[in-house]
Design a protein around this motif. Structure first.
Motif, PDB file in Angstrom:
ATOM      1  N   THR A  91       0.847  -1.195   0.000  1.00  0.00           N
ATOM      2  CA  THR A  91       0.000   0.000   0.000  1.00  0.00           C
ATOM      3  C   THR A  91       0.877   1.238   0.000  1.00  0.00           C
ATOM      4  OG1 THR A  91      -1.753  -1.143   1.185  1.00  0.00           O
ATOM      5  CG2 THR A  91      -1.807   1.256   1.233  1.00  0.00           C
ATOM      6  N   ILE A  92       0.569   2.148  -0.899  1.00  0.00           N
ATOM      7  CA  ILE A  92       1.379   3.352  -1.066  1.00  0.00           C
ATOM      8  C   ILE A  92       0.507   4.594  -0.875  1.00  0.00           C
ATOM      9  CG2 ILE A  92       1.011   3.354  -3.560  1.00  0.00           C
ATOM     10  CD1 ILE A  92       3.792   4.433  -3.900  1.00  0.00           C
ATOM     11  N   LEU A  93       1.062   5.594  -0.206  1.00  0.00           N
ATOM     12  CA  LEU A  93       0.414   6.899  -0.105  1.00  0.00           C
ATOM     13  C   LEU A  93       1.055   7.797  -1.148  1.00  0.00           C
ATOM     14  CD1 LEU A  93      -1.400   9.033   1.207  1.00  0.00           C
ATOM     15  CD2 LEU A  93       0.396   9.404   2.917  1.00  0.00           C
ATOM     16  N   LEU A  94       0.267   8.241  -2.116  1.00  0.00           N
ATOM     17  CA  LEU A  94       0.755   9.096  -3.206  1.00  0.00           C
ATOM     18  C   LEU A  94       0.278  10.520  -2.967  1.00  0.00           C
ATOM     19  CD1 LEU A  94       1.998   9.652  -6.007  1.00  0.00           C
ATOM     20  CD2 LEU A  94      -0.152   8.836  -7.020  1.00  0.00           C
ATOM     21  N   LEU A  95       1.223  11.430  -2.745  1.00  0.00           N
ATOM     22  CA  LEU A  95       0.915  12.847  -2.517  1.00  0.00           C
ATOM     23  C   LEU A  95       1.248  13.616  -3.784  1.00  0.00           C
ATOM     24  CD1 LEU A  95       0.143  15.281  -0.858  1.00  0.00           C
ATOM     25  CD2 LEU A  95       2.319  15.110   0.363  1.00  0.00           C
ATOM     26  N   GLU A  96       0.211  13.956  -4.547  1.00  0.00           N
ATOM     27  CA  GLU A  96       0.381  14.603  -5.855  1.00  0.00           C
ATOM     28  C   GLU A  96      -0.836  15.468  -6.136  1.00  0.00           C
ATOM     29  OE1 GLU A  96       1.235  16.211  -8.973  1.00  0.00           O
ATOM     30  OE2 GLU A  96       2.798  14.694  -8.591  1.00  0.00           O
ATOM     31  N   ASP A  97      -0.622  16.789  -6.358  1.00  0.00           N
ATOM     32  CA  ASP A  97      -1.747  17.697  -6.536  1.00  0.00           C
ATOM     33  C   ASP A  97      -2.324  17.687  -7.948  1.00  0.00           C
ATOM     34  OD1 ASP A  97       0.751  18.959  -7.255  1.00  0.00           O
ATOM     35  OD2 ASP A  97      -0.368  20.814  -7.508  1.00  0.00           O
ATOM     36  N   ASP A  98      -1.571  17.179  -8.929  1.00  0.00           N
ATOM     37  CA  ASP A  98      -2.062  17.072 -10.302  1.00  0.00           C
ATOM     38  C   ASP A  98      -2.905  15.794 -10.398  1.00  0.00           C
ATOM     39  OD1 ASP A  98      -2.365  16.423 -13.040  1.00  0.00           O
ATOM     40  OD2 ASP A  98      -0.595  17.591 -13.573  1.00  0.00           O
ATOM     41  N   LYS A  99      -4.222  15.945 -10.458  1.00  0.00           N
ATOM     42  CA  LYS A  99      -5.109  14.786 -10.393  1.00  0.00           C
ATOM     43  C   LYS A  99      -4.903  13.825 -11.559  1.00  0.00           C
ATOM     44  CE  LYS A  99      -8.680  17.117  -7.692  1.00  0.00           C
ATOM     45  NZ  LYS A  99     -10.117  17.469  -7.578  1.00  0.00           N
TER      46      LYS A  99
END
Length: 220
Positions: A91-99
């Motif tokens: 499981t990965i948490l992806l922090l990215e503002d470009d949807k």
């Protein structure tokens, strides 16, 4: 397929098949790779990036080839392998503002991970606090609407220390050159740095490398 062919390589053929399947949302075709001169990089790309089912070295043992063919065409085996793959996913948490980019990255690594997407730092904090026991590692952009990715990782490291958690592995994904990323994350134990725009092979290789490190640590 053989890896060495006169018109195109086996890797090029497999890549064409996978792109065709993705474009049409089709089920994956079972693929067995044959080669007389295997290298570790070729095997990694075929199995983990191009998603070949089996990688055999010539001269091929006939019984082994028949068994691979049997498994590839067995409905029950396909179901069991799918269940096993799901159980092995991280499981990965992806922090990215470009949807759009967040969804593309999520699709790139779909076969390796379950992805939790956060579009800003506050969302990422909430997601991490509520799912800290299941999140294995983090991919973060460094330029976000409510701050810098480095600020989130600094918060993360403090949270881990206060709550006695093992440090999560981290990949930085940014449009900034690598040296700037390394400077921004100095002392925060970031594992890898990706410079945007990057391709599917790069992100899959980075994620697979971290999964390998996590698994080795678990078994040691």
């Amino acid at each position: 397929t053989d890896l060495r062919m006169p018109i195109m390589s086996g890797q090029e053929m497999i890549q064409g098949i996978r792109e065709f399947e993705r474009a049409r949302y089709a089920d994956k075709t079972p693929i067995i790779v044959l080669t007389g001169d295997p290298s570790e990089s070729e095997q990694f790309k075929c199995v983990h990036i191009l998603e070949a089912n089996y990688f055999l070295t010539k001269p091929v043992n006939l019984e082994e080839l028949v068994e691979c063919l049997r498994k590839s065409t067995s409905h029950e085996q396909v179901i069991e392998e799918h269940k096993e793959e799901e159980q092995q996913k991280r499981t990965i948490l992806l922090l990215e503002d470009d949807k759009m980019l967040a969804n593309i990255i999520s699709q790139f690594i779909h076969d390796l991970t379950f992805t939790i997407i956060a579009f800003n730092i506050e969302d990422a904090k909430r997601e991490f606090i509520s799912k800290k026991d299941t999140i294995d590692f983090i991919i973060t952009d460094n330029q976000l609407p409510d701050g810098r990715g480095a600020s989130f990782i600094r918060w993360l490291r403090k949270y881990e220390r206060v709550h006695g958690l093992l440090p999560k592995r981290v990949i930085s994904s940014s449009g900034e050159e690598r040296s700037k990323q390394e400077k921004a994350y100095k002392g925060l134990n970031v594992d890898q740095f990706l410079v945007k725009p990057f391709g599917r092979d790069e992100i899959v290789a980075a994620v697979y490398s971290l999964i390998n490190k996590i698994q080795k640590k678990q078994f040691n």
